[in-house]
Design an enzyme around this catalytic site. Structure first.
Site, short mmCIF file in Angstrom:
data_model
loop_
_atom_site.label_atom_id
_atom_site.label_comp_id
_atom_site.label_asym_id
_atom_site.label_seq_id
_atom_site.Cartn_x
_atom_site.Cartn_y
_atom_site.Cartn_z
N SER A 123 -5.58 -5.26 9.80
CA SER A 123 -5.18 -4.17 10.70
C SER A 123 -5.62 -4.55 12.10
O SER A 123 -6.46 -5.44 12.28
CB SER A 123 -5.84 -2.86 10.27
OG SER A 123 -7.23 -2.95 10.47
N ASP A 183 -1.19 -5.88 9.63
CA ASP A 183 -0.87 -4.63 8.95
C ASP A 183 -0.67 -3.52 9.99
O ASP A 183 -1.51 -3.36 10.90
CB ASP A 183 -2.05 -4.29 8.01
CG ASP A 183 -1.77 -3.13 7.09
OD1 ASP A 183 -0.58 -2.89 6.76
OD2 ASP A 183 -2.74 -2.46 6.68
N HIS A 184 0.41 -2.78 9.89
CA HIS A 184 0.70 -1.68 10.83
C HIS A 184 0.55 -2.08 12.29
O HIS A 184 -0.16 -1.42 13.06
CB HIS A 184 -0.19 -0.46 10.54
CG HIS A 184 0.16 0.21 9.26
ND1 HIS A 184 1.29 0.98 9.12
CD2 HIS A 184 -0.42 0.16 8.05
CE1 HIS A 184 1.36 1.40 7.87
NE2 HIS A 184 0.35 0.91 7.19
N ASP A 243 5.12 -1.63 12.94
CA ASP A 243 5.27 -0.26 12.46
C ASP A 243 5.83 0.60 13.58
O ASP A 243 5.10 1.14 14.41
CB ASP A 243 3.91 0.28 11.97
CG ASP A 243 4.01 1.71 11.47
OD1 ASP A 243 5.10 2.32 11.58
OD2 ASP A 243 3.00 2.23 10.98
N ASN A 273 -6.24 -1.40 0.20
CA ASN A 273 -7.34 -1.56 1.14
C ASN A 273 -8.56 -0.75 0.69
O ASN A 273 -9.60 -1.30 0.33
CB ASN A 273 -6.89 -1.14 2.55
CG ASN A 273 -7.96 -1.34 3.60
OD1 ASN A 273 -8.92 -2.08 3.39
ND2 ASN A 273 -7.82 -0.69 4.73
P1 13P Z 1 -5.01 2.07 0.84
O1 13P Z 1 -6.17 1.97 1.76
O2 13P Z 1 -4.69 3.48 0.45
O3 13P Z 1 -5.14 1.18 -0.34
O4 13P Z 1 -3.72 1.61 1.66
C1 13P Z 1 -3.66 0.28 2.16
C2 13P Z 1 -2.47 0.09 2.99
O5 13P Z 1 -1.40 0.61 2.75
C3 13P Z 1 -2.59 -0.82 4.15
O6 13P Z 1 -1.44 -0.85 4.92
#
Ligand code: 13P
Length: 287
Positions: free
Chosen positions: A49, A84-85, A105, A231
């Site tokens: 992230s 991520d995102h 995202d 995560n």
């Molecule tokens: P969780 O933390 O709910 O497992 O989600 C992880 C996620 O989607 C990262 O983009």
């Protein structure tokens, strides 16, 4: 090998299994996930992230650590290093730093703006051979103690974004990041089915993998989900194992305070969580 997620995900979609994206926070996390993937001969995606990137001293540090580990630990399974995102700027920064995959995202933008920005990034990623994940329908989660139920994406908007040539598509289907509330309505399989009917061979991404019951995971995979993000579950496992070690007073015995000893139970707990997920997702032996 640091590779784009394209090939591993098209194989997963065709073979009806999913590749796990496990988010990394530090060296122990990364080592645990890479070792487990290698032991199980599974492809893997390391998620970073923007916050975790900052925590680990920036994207270049992350690229250096992951590439170094792959070489020195003799990792031969396909590994994608994925933002991520990502924001639009974050995606560009990760591309420059050497990530092999990015998520943009744009789900919080009006669909026209999401399309325009995603389209530009498709061009850049194509040229460099990187994979790109886009998102439609924001994924809920806990924010300031308020738990959102998780948006449900419009399948037609999913089709519009998929047609831009992204590698994989994340769509809100009632999923939420973090722990699920007691009264969670579950995943909207009707929406997932409608999205998969319209997007065909496009690998679909399920965010918020923590706490989704195994049966729902299997059903989601049967309806076209080929990448599942986890995560929080690794964080909970790490914290519980570390707590147990300290509460047992082990850090006070001998050299139990040595970080290599203190962090070992948490490391093993992450490994066990990742193994369980890879077995559930069906990616074992698919490297
Ligand atoms: P969780 O933390 O709910 O497992 O989600 C992880 C996620 O989607 C990262 O983009």
């Amino acid at each position: 090998m640091l590779v784009s997620a394209k090939e591993m995900l098209s194989k997963a979609k065709a073979g009806k299994y999913a590749v796990g994206q496990f988010n990394i926070n530090n060296l122990e996390w990364t080592k645990a996930i890479l070792n487990t993937a290698q032991e199980l001969n599974s492809p893997v995606i390391l998620g970073v992230s923007e916050g975790a990137g900052k925590y680990m001293c920036g994207y270049k540090t992350v690229v250096g650590m992951v590439k170094g580990m792959i070489e020195e630990m003799g990792i031969t399974v396909p590994v994608a290093l994925h933002l991520d995102h990502g924001s639009y700027e974050g995606a560009k920064a990760c591309i420059a730093a050497g990530f092999s995959s990015v998520m943009f995202d744009g789900s919080h933008y009006p669909i026209e703006e999401n399309i325009a920005k995603t389209k530009e990034l498709v061009g850049i990623c194509d040229e460099l051979g990187l994979s790109l994940e886009a998102e439609v329908g924001a994924i809920g989660g806990e924010e300031d103690g308020v738990i959102g139920s998780g948006e449900v994406a419009d399948p037609k908007e999913c089709k519009m974004i998929a047609d831009l040539g992204v590698t994989m598509l994340a769509a809100g289907i009632g999923n939420i990041h973090g722990k699920y509330p007691e009264n969670w309505a579950g995943l909207s399989f009707d929406t997932l089915d409608a999205i998969q009917q319209l997007t065909g061979t496009m690998p679909l991404v399920l965010h918020g993998g923590t706490g989704i019951p195994a049966e729902m995971i299997k059903k989601a995979i049967s309806l076209g989900v080929s990448k599942i993000n986890v995560n929080t579950e690794c964080q909970l496992a790490f914290a519980a194992a570390t707590r147990e070690y300290v509460e047992a007073g082990k850090d006070l015995q001998g050299k139990g305070f040595d970080p290599r000893k203190l962090l070992a139970p948490g490391y093993e707990a992450i490994k066990a969580t990742v193994k369980e997920k890879m077995e559930l997702f069906g990616s074992v032996g698919k490297a």
